[in-house]
Design a protein around this motif. Sequence first.
Motif, mmCIF file in Angstrom:
data_model
loop_
_atom_site.group_PDB
_atom_site.id
_atom_site.type_symbol
_atom_site.label_atom_id
_atom_site.label_comp_id
_atom_site.label_asym_id
_atom_site.label_seq_id
_atom_site.Cartn_x
_atom_site.Cartn_y
_atom_site.Cartn_z
ATOM 1 N N GLY A 133 -17.143 -3.893 27.013
ATOM 2 C CA GLY A 133 -17.562 -3.075 25.877
ATOM 3 C C GLY A 133 -18.038 -1.688 26.246
ATOM 4 N N ILE A 172 -17.104 0.901 23.642
ATOM 5 C CA ILE A 172 -17.905 0.804 22.417
ATOM 6 C C ILE A 172 -19.255 1.491 22.627
ATOM 7 C CG2 ILE A 172 -19.086 -0.806 20.865
ATOM 8 C CD1 ILE A 172 -16.797 -2.842 21.654
ATOM 9 N N GLN A 189 -20.766 4.817 20.859
ATOM 10 C CA GLN A 189 -22.088 4.833 20.222
ATOM 11 C C GLN A 189 -22.897 6.023 20.746
ATOM 12 O OE1 GLN A 189 -23.510 2.021 18.028
ATOM 13 N NE2 GLN A 189 -24.487 3.968 17.538
ATOM 14 N N ILE A 194 -21.721 9.175 19.082
ATOM 15 C CA ILE A 194 -22.192 9.261 17.689
ATOM 16 C C ILE A 194 -23.679 9.611 17.656
ATOM 17 C CG2 ILE A 194 -22.685 7.863 15.632
ATOM 18 C CD1 ILE A 194 -19.993 6.461 16.149
ATOM 19 N N PHE A 223 -24.243 -6.754 25.283
ATOM 20 C CA PHE A 223 -22.812 -6.943 25.528
ATOM 21 C C PHE A 223 -21.952 -5.953 24.729
ATOM 22 C CE2 PHE A 223 -25.173 -10.862 26.146
ATOM 23 C CZ PHE A 223 -24.899 -11.098 27.483
ATOM 24 N N ASN A 224 -22.615 -4.952 24.157
ATOM 25 C CA ASN A 224 -21.920 -3.908 23.394
ATOM 26 C C ASN A 224 -21.035 -4.477 22.295
ATOM 27 O OD1 ASN A 224 -23.052 -1.966 25.162
ATOM 28 N ND2 ASN A 224 -21.431 -2.369 26.638
ATOM 29 N N ALA A 259 -21.583 -1.668 17.087
ATOM 30 C CA ALA A 259 -21.721 -0.216 17.100
ATOM 31 C C ALA A 259 -22.138 0.214 15.703
ATOM 32 C CB ALA A 259 -20.404 0.455 17.495
ATOM 33 N N VAL A 260 -23.085 1.159 15.644
ATOM 34 C CA VAL A 260 -23.589 1.613 14.351
ATOM 35 C C VAL A 260 -23.159 3.058 14.132
ATOM 36 C CG1 VAL A 260 -25.630 1.960 12.923
ATOM 37 C CG2 VAL A 260 -25.553 0.043 14.533
ATOM 38 N N THR A 261 -22.325 3.272 13.144
ATOM 39 C CA THR A 261 -21.904 4.619 12.782
ATOM 40 C C THR A 261 -22.739 5.018 11.554
ATOM 41 O OG1 THR A 261 -20.157 3.968 11.247
ATOM 42 C CG2 THR A 261 -19.577 4.012 13.584
ATOM 43 N N PRO A 262 -22.711 6.295 11.173
ATOM 44 C CA PRO A 262 -23.611 6.719 10.090
ATOM 45 C C PRO A 262 -23.470 5.884 8.811
ATOM 46 C CG PRO A 262 -22.692 8.618 11.194
ATOM 47 C CD PRO A 262 -22.015 7.413 11.781
ATOM 48 N N ARG A 280 -21.554 2.709 8.616
ATOM 49 C CA ARG A 280 -20.982 1.381 8.773
ATOM 50 C C ARG A 280 -21.365 0.786 10.129
ATOM 51 N NH1 ARG A 280 -16.990 -1.881 6.538
ATOM 52 N NH2 ARG A 280 -16.948 -0.549 4.716
ATOM 53 N N LEU A 339 -20.050 -1.747 12.986
ATOM 54 C CA LEU A 339 -18.855 -2.451 13.434
ATOM 55 C C LEU A 339 -19.273 -3.572 14.374
ATOM 56 C CD1 LEU A 339 -18.027 0.779 13.176
ATOM 57 C CD2 LEU A 339 -15.826 -0.192 13.793
ATOM 58 N N THR A 340 -18.656 -4.723 14.215
ATOM 59 C CA THR A 340 -18.949 -5.825 15.137
ATOM 60 C C THR A 340 -17.686 -6.155 15.929
ATOM 61 O OG1 THR A 340 -18.380 -7.534 13.533
ATOM 62 C CG2 THR A 340 -20.681 -6.812 13.600
ATOM 63 N N PHE A 341 -17.912 -6.574 17.157
ATOM 64 C CA PHE A 341 -16.814 -6.956 18.044
ATOM 65 C C PHE A 341 -17.073 -8.391 18.501
ATOM 66 C CE2 PHE A 341 -17.093 -2.424 17.973
ATOM 67 C CZ PHE A 341 -15.774 -2.015 17.893
ATOM 68 N N PRO A 342 -16.719 -9.353 17.642
ATOM 69 C CA PRO A 342 -17.119 -10.751 17.878
ATOM 70 C C PRO A 342 -16.651 -11.303 19.223
ATOM 71 C CG PRO A 342 -16.169 -10.475 15.697
ATOM 72 C CD PRO A 342 -15.924 -9.189 16.427
#
Lengths: 138, 279
Positions: A49, A52, A56, A59, B78-79, B82-85, B87, B89-92
């Motif tokens: 990750g 990702i 982040q 951002i 484990f990354n 991710a948080v964008t302004p 939304r 996002l999840t990476f299951p």
Amino acid sequence: MRVIVTSTGPTIDSPMDPRFGRAEYFLIVDSETMKATAIDNASRNASGGAGIAAAQAVIDARVDALVTGHLGPNALNVLRNSKVALYEGIHSSVEDNLNQLKAGQLKPVATGGQPQYGQGGGMGQGGGMGQGRRGGQL
Amino acid sequence: MRIAVLSGKGGTGKTTVAASLALVTTNSQYIDCDVEEPNGFLYLKPEFSRSSEVKVRVPLIDESICTHCGACARICQFNALAVTPNRVLTFPELCHHCGACSLVCEAGAITEVDRRIGVIEADAVGFAVQGRLDVGEPVGIPILDDLKIWIEPGRTAILDCPPGASCAVVHSLEDCDFAILVTEPTPFGLHDLKIAAELVKTMGIPAGIVLNKAGKDNSIIETFCTEQNLPILLKIPYSRQIATDYSNGILPVQASSEWAYLFGELAAKLPGLAQGVKA
């Protein structure tokens, strides 16, 4: 405009780092003054990750644009959901990349239209037809 | 009693040894812990009549409550978020199901939902049990946790471990009473045996060696075993006949009464070995 360029070193004359998630540094550069601040890429050695986490970090730095080499699918997915403009850098110094960006010479990264959110996105059209050719001896 | 069969190096004969032992041991269970590629069924030929899905808990974000504060992404080791302004996002597939994200969410926007990663399959009597990770899934550890639920008290469980010495092997080894390290007389065999031997020693699990593909000179392994005080419990010769049978799905114990006897002898020693009796 504030721009992040992935960099192999902490100064503006360092070569751009073509890796995104595992870049050595993120250089935040003010395109007017060309003043640069280096951020150590904390996710460089992440077991997974890294892209990702790097997205982040970009951002969270609230920049206008990112210049890097290759963005992986996960990083792209995150960055598409932000207002950060994405550019494909050239294999040269951070400074050269900034100058090219200002001159409008850098290629925007194709974001594939509508953002796709996290897991489960992704559509593709697979094509491909092959015509087999036998070797001449048969 | 739980017996782990591991090797370090792949292809030394873990499945040969584990499945053979399971066949000659009374009231045994063969547990295939190599969830990325279980293969014991090729030899034991069970009819899997029971199965249960293995599920993990992954975060689901309620965007209508989420404040996009970013706490979940910061706590995740484990990354997987991710948080964008606007939304999250999840990476299951990166999630390790620790639940930290939902704990730190002050808005209460995270619930945990089930996600399938694989399956446990078993025959009617519980003799053959295997875990199978779904294609494309990177983390098989939760399947190992579920597999252990299928081990019945009072039976002798033979755990066919994955190759290597990574988390999956450590997880398979936990709670085992004895470890059989299968190796071969090659530099690669020795190299990985050293790692496996160090692992079981660190975990405090008594161990012995099965030397497979033994030849005229096995000193490369024998010297190490003497140094480390590891008993060689069985030597299986480098034999074309054993290999031919194996490629046809037949174990040595099924092909010859001699091997059935030798594995039976080993099986009989295991309860003592597990209690620290010298081989």
